[in-house]
Design an enzyme around this catalytic site. Structure first.
Site, PDB file in Angstrom:
ATOM      1  N   ASP A  88       0.853  -1.194   0.000  1.00  0.00           N
ATOM      2  CA  ASP A  88       0.000   0.000   0.000  1.00  0.00           C
ATOM      3  C   ASP A  88       0.889   1.246   0.000  1.00  0.00           C
ATOM      4  O   ASP A  88       2.034   1.203   0.442  1.00  0.00           O
ATOM      5  CB  ASP A  88      -0.935   0.003   1.224  1.00  0.00           C
ATOM      6  CG  ASP A  88      -0.191  -0.058   2.554  1.00  0.00           C
ATOM      7  OD1 ASP A  88       0.728  -0.892   2.680  1.00  0.00           O
ATOM      8  OD2 ASP A  88      -0.500   0.724   3.463  1.00  0.00           O
ATOM      9  N   GLU A 152       0.025  -1.065   5.819  1.00  0.00           N
ATOM     10  CA  GLU A 152       1.074  -0.539   6.701  1.00  0.00           C
ATOM     11  C   GLU A 152       0.879   0.945   6.936  1.00  0.00           C
ATOM     12  O   GLU A 152       1.131   1.453   8.024  1.00  0.00           O
ATOM     13  CB  GLU A 152       2.458  -0.797   6.093  1.00  0.00           C
ATOM     14  CG  GLU A 152       3.615  -0.555   7.061  1.00  0.00           C
ATOM     15  CD  GLU A 152       4.072   0.890   7.162  1.00  0.00           C
ATOM     16  OE1 GLU A 152       4.749   1.236   8.139  1.00  0.00           O
ATOM     17  OE2 GLU A 152       3.743   1.702   6.261  1.00  0.00           O
TER      18      GLU A 152
END
Ligand SMILES: [Zn+2]
Length: 465
Positions: A88, A152
């Site tokens: 991400d 994350e």
């Protein structure tokens, strides 16, 4: 002897092609496209699917863990070596990108794109490192897993879910921070101080109507305002300006229908080192403490002055220090209205400090001012012993490949390595390198990324042989 750098150079173009493909996917958390198998939205799912397909292409065993995270595995053995990455990215953060955030472009040796350094570049570096070890067919005694998460940048729901269902590696590293090695991270405590119900008390002539400072618990407030209803202005404005001058700050004071509105401009900074900033809220509180405020307002200001008197917790009797640094306290968000207020408290403490005892002291200090302290999040310190096999091996590999000393780093923040039981952060930003993660025109120095691949490949081999 394997020449790791040569092995990397032989795959230079393949790596660049694959990395560009991955960087083209705008894998930002998207609540509007969440569905079964895509807990972080459609684009994060696309990045995870793409990564697992790449692993299949190259002959790895792959697994998608409910769209939260996935892994690529190679090798045999009882023990597992984990490499923790994430797919991400944070949003583009503006439209003034030179080449566009999702249009990866190599220019002057720098590859520009959102995620280039955080964390798709490092993910691909670790992937090619593992691919090299696999293609060389070197004998290994451990299994190696590249674990890629999808959350994350937000709440780490990816690794939390993943490790609830999958094996925890015996040891591992996360290529999501700095070289050489981050082996110690402080404990992180976030709490909220909440004032009890307002008390009816005699009018003192100065009523604190409103007080506000800061936006985030992990930042030193760079700005604060307060409104004080006063019966008589007198020389308040003069003494406010004098106070600002003495503190080397700027600010304003205005007469309004509600009363005097004070504004202080301080210096914002990260809570990891509050002394790098000037806390606007506390400077304003210090000035307000010289006025004879109403009971509730005075209690609020006195609380703030006492709890955050110094950044090391000396006044609270909770100071602590070891080789990972000092305990630090930051007051990041202050809000007061209608006779009642809150303040956030962010504490970072070294791993050798007994936090239970300290938290009790802080709670008692708060109670003395009529405040209750509630815990919002608490992450215990993370520390891997310098003599641990993991640290010794990574140090030796780093020194061999760079001819630089592998100093161990202790930090006040938290890296992804924290989610591993025995894990350290290992690269990919070299010492002195610029901090471009999360910025417009994020990039990775492509030659440095290739060096990171060589380091990771040798590290994987040394740890798993
Ligand atoms: Zn990252």
């Amino acid at each position: 002897m394997v020449n790791w750098k040569e092995e990397v150079l032989a795959r230079r173009e393949d790596l660049l092609t694959d990395l560009k493909d991955l960087l083209r996917i705008p894998s930002i958390l998207d609540e509007t496209t969440i569905q079964e198998g895509a807990p972080f939205g459609g684009e994060v799912k696309r990045a995870l699917d793409w990564m697992l397909a790449l692993g299949e292409r190259d002959g790895f065993i792959t697994k998608n863990v409910d769209g939260y995270a996935g892994h690529l595995e190679y090798g045999q053995g009882q023990e597992l070596l984990g490499i923790l990455c994430h797919l991400d990215v944070v949003p583009a953060g503006g439209d003034n990108w030179t080449y566009g955030p999702f249009n990866p472009t190599l220019s002057d040796g720098k590859l520009y794109a959102r995620g280039a350094i955080d964390d798709k570049g490092p993910t691909m570096a670790a992937y090619y490192a593992l691919k090299i070890v696999k293609e060389l067919g070197l004998p290994l005694s451990k299994r190696i897993r590249l674990i890629a998460g999808g959350d994350e940048e937000s709440e780490w729901r990816c690794v939390n879910h993943y490790f609830k269902h999958e094996e925890m590696p015996t040891l591992g590293f996360a290529p999501d921070a700095d070289f050489p090695i981050i082996n110690a991270e402080k404990g992180l405590y976030d709490g909220l101080l909440t004032q009890g119900k307002p008390v009816q008390a005699a009018d003192t002539g100065y009523q604190l109507v409103h007080f506000e400072g800061g936006e985030r618990p992990n930042m030193v407030p760079g700005h604060a305002t307060a409104t004080v209803h006063v019966a008589e202005y007198g020389t308040i404005e003069d003494s406010f300006h004098q106070h600002l001058e003495e503190q080397g700050l700027t600010g304003t004071v205005k007469q309004t229908a509600e009363g005097l509105v004070f504004e202080v401009i301080g210096v914002a900074a990260h809570a990891m080192e509050p002394d790098n900033g000037k806390n606007a809220a506390l400077h304003l509180a210090r000035f307000l403490s010289t006025l004879h405020l109403d009971y509730n307002g005075r209690r609020y200001i006195e609380m703030a002055m006492h709890m955050f008197r110094d950044s090391r917790g000396v006044a609270l009797g909770v100071a602590a220090s070891d080789e990972t640094g000092d305990l630090t306290i930051n007051g990041g968000v202050f809000r007061y209205e209608n006779g009642q207020g809150t303040a956030s408290i962010n504490i970072r403490y070294p791993y050798s400090a007994d936090f239970t005892e300290r938290l009790q002291l802080i709670k008692e200090a708060a109670i003395a001012y009529g405040f209750e302290l509630q815990t919002r999040t608490h992450m215990t310190p993370h520390h891997v012993d310098p003599d641990h096999e993991l640290v010794r091996t990574l140090s030796a590999v780093y020194e061999r490949q760079t001819n630089q000393k592998a100093d161990l780093i202790a930090i006040g923040g938290g890296t992804y390595a924290r989610s591993l039981t025995a894990g350290v952060a290992f690269g990919p930003v070299f010492p002195g390198g610029p901090e471009v993660a999360h910025q417009v025109d994020e990039y990775v120095d492509f030659e440095e990324l290739l060096l990171a691949v060589a380091i990771y490949a040798e590290a994987i081999y040394e740890l798993a042989k």
